[in-house]
Scaffold this motif. Structure first.
Motif, PDB file in Angstrom:
ATOM      1  N   SER A 137       0.321  -1.392  -0.428  1.00 53.01           N
ATOM      2  CA  SER A 137       0.012  -0.116  -0.122  1.00 53.01           C
ATOM      3  C   SER A 137       0.998   1.404   0.320  1.00 53.01           C
ATOM      4  CB  SER A 137      -0.576   0.210   1.337  1.00 53.01           C
ATOM      5  OG  SER A 137      -1.982  -1.210   1.098  1.00 53.01           O
ATOM      6  N   VAL A 151      -1.626  -2.625  -5.001  1.00 59.91           N
ATOM      7  CA  VAL A 151      -1.784  -3.659  -4.183  1.00 59.91           C
ATOM      8  C   VAL A 151      -2.326  -4.944  -4.683  1.00 59.91           C
ATOM      9  CG1 VAL A 151      -3.768  -4.267  -3.191  1.00 59.91           C
ATOM     10  CG2 VAL A 151      -2.526  -1.842  -2.409  1.00 59.91           C
ATOM     11  N   LYS A 335      -7.542   1.678   3.706  1.00 61.27           N
ATOM     12  CA  LYS A 335      -6.465   3.033   3.603  1.00 61.27           C
ATOM     13  C   LYS A 335      -6.790   3.832   2.476  1.00 61.27           C
ATOM     14  CE  LYS A 335      -2.723   4.106  -0.255  1.00 61.27           C
ATOM     15  NZ  LYS A 335      -1.588   3.695  -1.154  1.00 61.27           N
TER      16      LYS A 335
END
Length: 405
Positions: A137, A151, A335
């Protein structure tokens, strides 16, 4: 559980910085071992192990659950391990332990022994998967678009591991017969050692994290995503654990089921690499997981509604294309919704929910498979769980992680 951004190193002495895409591909050796070998190769070895060791489906599901319990503990403690010893060191060390657990799985057929070994393997691979997800990430932390793609490259390692398993294990079993399951684990372990070297080189290109932030934002608003991930984990892993046994019961040959596994892994790697990063990055936090659940649900149906190689391959393509989009979606949502200092903790917490589902699913499915419902009855559980998961996650709201720091 928290961490701070990890950036790609801009220099290593006189060496030039490798491409972020190559770093992500190197890190993908983590899920090759963590899921492709340690978890999903078991589906190919299960029929031979059941025959040679005289196991019931419930017993077989129990071994999967031991692995899943370890996975739960590993996911729950991953952020602590990374914070205490450093993300890079924990990632590589976890891979090494995972490789040893694969080798150890081929040493004895004793149920208690295998339960312990699979538990340890589950714990180590969860740490690898969670910490590796956080590392991936942060390779391109300043760009959400590029980060989602990186990712996806990392997650594609699962499909690569499935493909390798699909080639290697049937070849080993064809040579040694059902008792060759132990040799299958040993070969997986040797390949895992090689993968550890590759992952270690890639991890070495990522800077160490700074001191962990004490700021731990609430994740209550992600409750629908947690519920989705738990049910999704239970639904998809029930299929992955017992689908080969179902295909064998339908009369498919060992190499036909190997072809199924190879097609599934190829579809997973291709879709994860080239499709889901773009799609999930553009969909909302409710839409992305719901679409994933729907695709995977559709992928389960062909083997339940029809027998034969053609429905099996259709199932492999659809299910394979979708099942690893779940972890991709969970990582992107964490995220997107949490501040950078909480990414590792958020991914770890979601993975715990995922792992609980993976622990419950095979046991319940195995119990149903041992009844008059048969294996197909156990796999219909996957359909129900995936449907419910998609409905629940539709209640997930959006939140900007940069505003929750």
């Amino acid at each position: 559980m928290s961490s701070v951004p990890l950036e790609v190193s801009q220099s290593r002495g006189t060496l030039s910085t490798p491409s972020p895409w190559l770093i992500a591909l190197g890190l993908a050796a983590g899920p090759v071992v963590a899921l492709g070998f340690t978890r999903f190769a078991y589906a190919l070895l299960l029929p031979a192990m059941r025959e040679d060791l005289d196991w019931s489906y419930t017993t077989a599901g129990g071994i999967t659950t031991a692995n899943a319990v370890g996975y739960i503990l590993g996911a729950g403690s991953a952020a602590w391990w990374a914070r205490t010893f450093g993300a890079r060191q924990v990632f590589v060390g976890g891979m090494l332990i995972s490789a040893v657990s694969l080798l150890a799985s081929g040493v004895s057929g004793d149920f208690t022994y295998l339960t312990v070994v699979r538990f340890i393997g589950g714990l180590s691979t969860a740490v690898v998967f969670v910490v590796g997800s956080a590392l991936a990430s942060r390779i391109h932390a300043t760009s959400a678009k590029h980060s989602a793609k990186l990712v996806s490259i990392y997650m594609a390692g699962v499909g690569i591991g499935v493909i390798l398993s699909g080639f290697v294990i049937p070849a080993v079993l064809s040579h040694f017969g059902n008792r060759g399951w132990s040799a299958g684990w040993l070969v997986m372990g040797i390949l895992a050692v090689i993968a550890t070297v590759v992952a270690g080189i890639a991890a070495g290109r990522i800077e160490k994290a700074g001191p962990a932030s004490a700021n731990r934002p609430s994740m209550k608003f992600l409750l629908p995503t947690f519920a989705w991930y738990l049910l999704y984990g239970a639904g998809y892993v029930s299929y992955m654990t017992f689908v080969i046994a179902l295909l064998n019961a339908q009369g498919l040959t060992r190499w036909s089921t190997a072809l199924f596994f190879i097609v599934l892994g190829t579809a997973s790697a291709a879709a994860t690499l080239f499709l889901w990063g773009k799609i999930i990055g553009r969909l909302s936090s409710a839409q992305g997981p719901a679409v994933v659940s729907l695709v995977v649900l559709i992928g389960v149906l062909p083997v339940l509604l029809w027998g034969g190689i053609v429905p099996a391959l259709v199932s492999a393509v659809i299910f394979g294309a979708g099942f690893m989009a779940g972890p991709t979606a969970a990582t992107v949502i964490a995220k997107r919704s949490l501040p950078a200092s909480a990414w590792t903790g958020g991914i770890a917490a979601l993975t715990v929910a995922f792992s609980v589902g993976q622990g419950i699913g095979p046991v319940v499915s195995g119990i149903m498979s041992d009844t008059s419902f048969g294996i197909s009855g156990g796999l219909w559980l996957s359909v129900v769980l995936l449907a419910v998961s998609g409905l629940i996650v539709s209640f997930q709201k959006e939140r900007d992680g940069s505003k929750t720091a």
